[in-house]
Design a protein around this motif. Sequence first.
Motif, PDB file in Angstrom:
ATOM      1  N   ILE A 168      42.014  17.874  56.745  1.00 57.02           N
ATOM      2  CA  ILE A 168      42.369  18.725  55.613  1.00 57.02           C
ATOM      3  C   ILE A 168      43.799  18.414  55.211  1.00 57.02           C
ATOM      4  CG2 ILE A 168      42.838  21.112  54.966  1.00 57.02           C
ATOM      5  CD1 ILE A 168      40.451  21.759  56.986  1.00 57.02           C
ATOM      6  N   ILE A 169      43.994  17.937  53.977  1.00 55.72           N
ATOM      7  CA  ILE A 169      45.349  17.528  53.588  1.00 55.72           C
ATOM      8  C   ILE A 169      45.940  18.386  52.475  1.00 55.72           C
ATOM      9  CG2 ILE A 169      45.145  15.146  54.380  1.00 55.72           C
ATOM     10  CD1 ILE A 169      44.597  14.364  51.452  1.00 55.72           C
ATOM     11  N   SER A 170      45.163  19.304  51.946  1.00 56.14           N
ATOM     12  CA  SER A 170      45.728  20.242  50.981  1.00 56.14           C
ATOM     13  C   SER A 170      44.979  21.565  51.098  1.00 56.14           C
ATOM     14  CB  SER A 170      45.620  19.685  49.558  1.00 56.14           C
ATOM     15  OG  SER A 170      46.206  20.579  48.623  1.00 56.14           O
ATOM     16  N   ARG A 171      45.727  22.664  51.045  1.00 56.02           N
ATOM     17  CA  ARG A 171      45.117  23.980  51.215  1.00 56.02           C
ATOM     18  C   ARG A 171      45.645  24.929  50.153  1.00 56.02           C
ATOM     19  NH1 ARG A 171      48.105  25.410  56.256  1.00 56.02           N
ATOM     20  NH2 ARG A 171      49.644  24.259  55.029  1.00 56.02           N
ATOM     21  N   SER A 172      44.759  25.731  49.589  1.00 57.45           N
ATOM     22  CA  SER A 172      45.229  26.775  48.674  1.00 57.45           C
ATOM     23  C   SER A 172      45.867  27.887  49.506  1.00 57.45           C
ATOM     24  CB  SER A 172      44.059  27.333  47.869  1.00 57.45           C
ATOM     25  OG  SER A 172      43.217  28.091  48.722  1.00 57.45           O
ATOM     26  N   GLU A 173      46.581  28.784  48.841  1.00 60.52           N
ATOM     27  CA  GLU A 173      47.232  29.896  49.553  1.00 60.52           C
ATOM     28  C   GLU A 173      46.215  30.693  50.371  1.00 60.52           C
ATOM     29  OE1 GLU A 173      50.402  30.237  49.891  1.00 60.52           O
ATOM     30  OE2 GLU A 173      50.771  28.611  48.458  1.00 60.52           O
ATOM     31  N   GLU A 174      45.022  30.894  49.779  1.00 60.23           N
ATOM     32  CA  GLU A 174      43.975  31.674  50.465  1.00 60.23           C
ATOM     33  C   GLU A 174      43.538  30.973  51.744  1.00 60.23           C
ATOM     34  OE1 GLU A 174      43.883  30.644  47.373  1.00 60.23           O
ATOM     35  OE2 GLU A 174      44.047  32.432  46.128  1.00 60.23           O
ATOM     36  N   ALA A 175      43.472  29.623  51.676  1.00 61.54           N
ATOM     37  CA  ALA A 175      43.061  28.862  52.853  1.00 61.54           C
ATOM     38  C   ALA A 175      44.141  28.928  53.931  1.00 61.54           C
ATOM     39  CB  ALA A 175      42.773  27.408  52.473  1.00 61.54           C
ATOM     40  N   LYS A 176      45.400  28.903  53.506  1.00 60.11           N
ATOM     41  CA  LYS A 176      46.492  29.032  54.473  1.00 60.11           C
ATOM     42  C   LYS A 176      46.436  30.404  55.141  1.00 60.11           C
ATOM     43  CE  LYS A 176      49.575  26.048  51.807  1.00 60.11           C
ATOM     44  NZ  LYS A 176      50.788  25.943  50.976  1.00 60.11           N
ATOM     45  N   ALA A 177      46.137  31.416  54.305  1.00 65.93           N
ATOM     46  CA  ALA A 177      46.159  32.797  54.807  1.00 65.93           C
ATOM     47  C   ALA A 177      45.123  33.018  55.904  1.00 65.93           C
ATOM     48  CB  ALA A 177      45.924  33.772  53.651  1.00 65.93           C
ATOM     49  N   ILE A 178      43.995  32.300  55.848  1.00 70.14           N
ATOM     50  CA  ILE A 178      43.003  32.515  56.902  1.00 70.14           C
ATOM     51  C   ILE A 178      43.231  31.576  58.080  1.00 70.14           C
ATOM     52  CG2 ILE A 178      41.222  33.489  55.400  1.00 70.14           C
ATOM     53  CD1 ILE A 178      39.897  30.799  55.246  1.00 70.14           C
ATOM     54  N   GLY A 179      44.387  30.916  58.069  1.00 70.84           N
ATOM     55  CA  GLY A 179      44.822  30.217  59.278  1.00 70.84           C
ATOM     56  C   GLY A 179      44.386  28.772  59.398  1.00 70.84           C
ATOM     57  N   ILE A 180      44.004  28.131  58.299  1.00 72.36           N
ATOM     58  CA  ILE A 180      43.649  26.711  58.375  1.00 72.36           C
ATOM     59  C   ILE A 180      44.939  25.891  58.394  1.00 72.36           C
ATOM     60  CG2 ILE A 180      42.506  24.801  57.188  1.00 72.36           C
ATOM     61  CD1 ILE A 180      40.529  26.840  56.058  1.00 72.36           C
ATOM     62  N   PRO A 181      45.166  25.139  59.459  1.00 70.45           N
ATOM     63  CA  PRO A 181      46.425  24.401  59.532  1.00 70.45           C
ATOM     64  C   PRO A 181      46.402  23.102  58.731  1.00 70.45           C
ATOM     65  CG  PRO A 181      45.280  24.374  61.661  1.00 70.45           C
ATOM     66  CD  PRO A 181      44.345  24.952  60.649  1.00 70.45           C
ATOM     67  N   MET A 182      47.582  22.643  58.343  1.00 70.81           N
ATOM     68  CA  MET A 182      47.735  21.372  57.635  1.00 70.81           C
ATOM     69  C   MET A 182      47.331  20.229  58.563  1.00 70.81           C
ATOM     70  SD  MET A 182      48.551  19.914  54.877  1.00 70.81           S
ATOM     71  CE  MET A 182      49.148  18.384  54.197  1.00 70.81           C
ATOM     72  N   GLY A 183      46.568  19.297  58.008  1.00 70.98           N
ATOM     73  CA  GLY A 183      46.217  18.108  58.781  1.00 70.98           C
ATOM     74  C   GLY A 183      45.114  18.308  59.806  1.00 70.98           C
ATOM     75  N   ALA A 184      44.518  19.484  59.826  1.00 69.62           N
ATOM     76  CA  ALA A 184      43.500  19.755  60.835  1.00 69.62           C
ATOM     77  C   ALA A 184      42.247  18.904  60.595  1.00 69.62           C
ATOM     78  CB  ALA A 184      43.125  21.228  60.805  1.00 69.62           C
ATOM     79  N   PRO A 185      41.633  18.408  61.673  1.00 66.47           N
ATOM     80  CA  PRO A 185      40.353  17.727  61.515  1.00 66.47           C
ATOM     81  C   PRO A 185      39.321  18.699  60.971  1.00 66.47           C
ATOM     82  CG  PRO A 185      41.248  17.364  63.718  1.00 66.47           C
ATOM     83  CD  PRO A 185      42.103  18.396  63.051  1.00 66.47           C
ATOM     84  N   LEU A 186      38.528  18.231  60.037  1.00 64.63           N
ATOM     85  CA  LEU A 186      37.544  19.093  59.382  1.00 64.63           C
ATOM     86  C   LEU A 186      36.597  19.746  60.389  1.00 64.63           C
ATOM     87  CD1 LEU A 186      36.157  20.150  56.807  1.00 64.63           C
ATOM     88  CD2 LEU A 186      34.865  18.021  56.721  1.00 64.63           C
TER      89      LEU A 186
END
Length: 427
Positions: free
Chosen positions: A36-54
């Motif tokens: 995952i190389i880009s996240r919307s604010e909502e995706a960040k809010a639920i704890g998806i980290p930058m660069g995480a394997p899908l």
Amino acid sequence: MALVDCNNFFCSCERAFNPALMGKPVVVLSNNDGCIISRSEEAKAIGIPMGAPLHEQQEVISKHGVQVFSSNYTLYGDMSARVMSILREEALAMEVYSIDEAFLQLPRNFSEEHARVLRAKIIQWTGIPVCIGIGSTKLLAKLANRHAKKNKTLTGGVFDLANYWDPEGIMAETPTDGLWGVGKNLAVRLKGMGVKTALEFKQADPASIRKSMGVIGERLLRELNGISCLELEEMPPDRKGVMASRSFGSAVETLEELEEALANHVARASEKVRRFGLLATRMEVFLQTNRFKKEEPQYSRGIGITLDRPTHASAELMTAARALLKRIYRPGYRYKKTGVQLVNLVDEDAYQPSLFDFDQPKARIDVDKIVDELNHRLGDPKNPVITRASQGTDRSGRGGKGWKMKAERHSPHYTTNWRELPVAKAG
DNA sequence: TCTGGGGTCCTAGGACCC
DNA sequence: TCTGGGGTCCTAGGACCC
């Protein structure tokens, strides 16, 4: 100086073309849909980290109905161009720093209010939200931008550090690795000197910073103190090198499969070089097994040659690449990645074949054979410790007498210089 | 089972030259 | 034990960035 930076750029691009995604968590994936190389604010809010394997995030994704997209660089490049052209109208000078960022030299009277108007215009015209940071140097503009982004509700995405009453207050809240140019390692080194925040860095002794961090550290220190050391680069300098590589979806084992992939990479890399109007004088080829699979035998080698003459012809480069691949390929491994780099690029127009540019076969020691033999002697040939070797030469064409070998970083045999190897003397 | 793909700059050291 | 002094070119490796 201002730094304008698009928010969650790839996600914002997807949204600009699909407004139904507004308010929903969105992520964009890397090539191969691996990370995952880009996240919307909502995706960040639920704890998806930058660069995480899908695959590690599948559960969260289905639970929250996250919208997942493969990356679409044509779209992002196009959106980037639109944003940049709006910015260009405002600036006295501009440096496009990356696909989603630009430094702007601003007119004297440009205020925070002007910045807010600019921000609104970009959202209205392109659908892309941006943050704008203003400071007296590039580093300070970056810092201002970081503050604008971190406190978006308070700042409205715009922050002028140059006219703020308490810039040092901001610096005191910023850890050193929040500064542009200070990563994990330099932060550790700074911490060792008792420097933990941007403010402490700003007030540090220049001589000791120079000593422990070199010119890079000193430049950052000065920039932090409002002394400009990093120039605005309006014209991007010529490319120094071009790389093309991909991971395989699932591992491959045969030379034929690697060759096929490499042909693709050579085609892409040489196409890029042609488009820039350049010629390559050197080519490097590498292959790797899956480094995440610790239980599988690991193998990683790279090899390069100085080309007979500067070129950007893919057929010519492919012949060379195939020969290089053969030299480093070993059967019995599961390969995960291969790639090619075209380096030492020269300007096509400026290049004149020299009188001395004739085919001159050089005596070559079979380094590959020696590497294999050494790996064998060093123990388990399934897990070779030497991964790369190169023979030294000099411009007189006489050829060097020694070579360098590279071992796996974590191998107990790791060293960068193996001069004393007896085999080196045996030649 | 699945783990990205590009880049840049700086420094050190080898190997040669006169 | 001591072992010139000034260069150039090249490669590797470390650190950073998006």
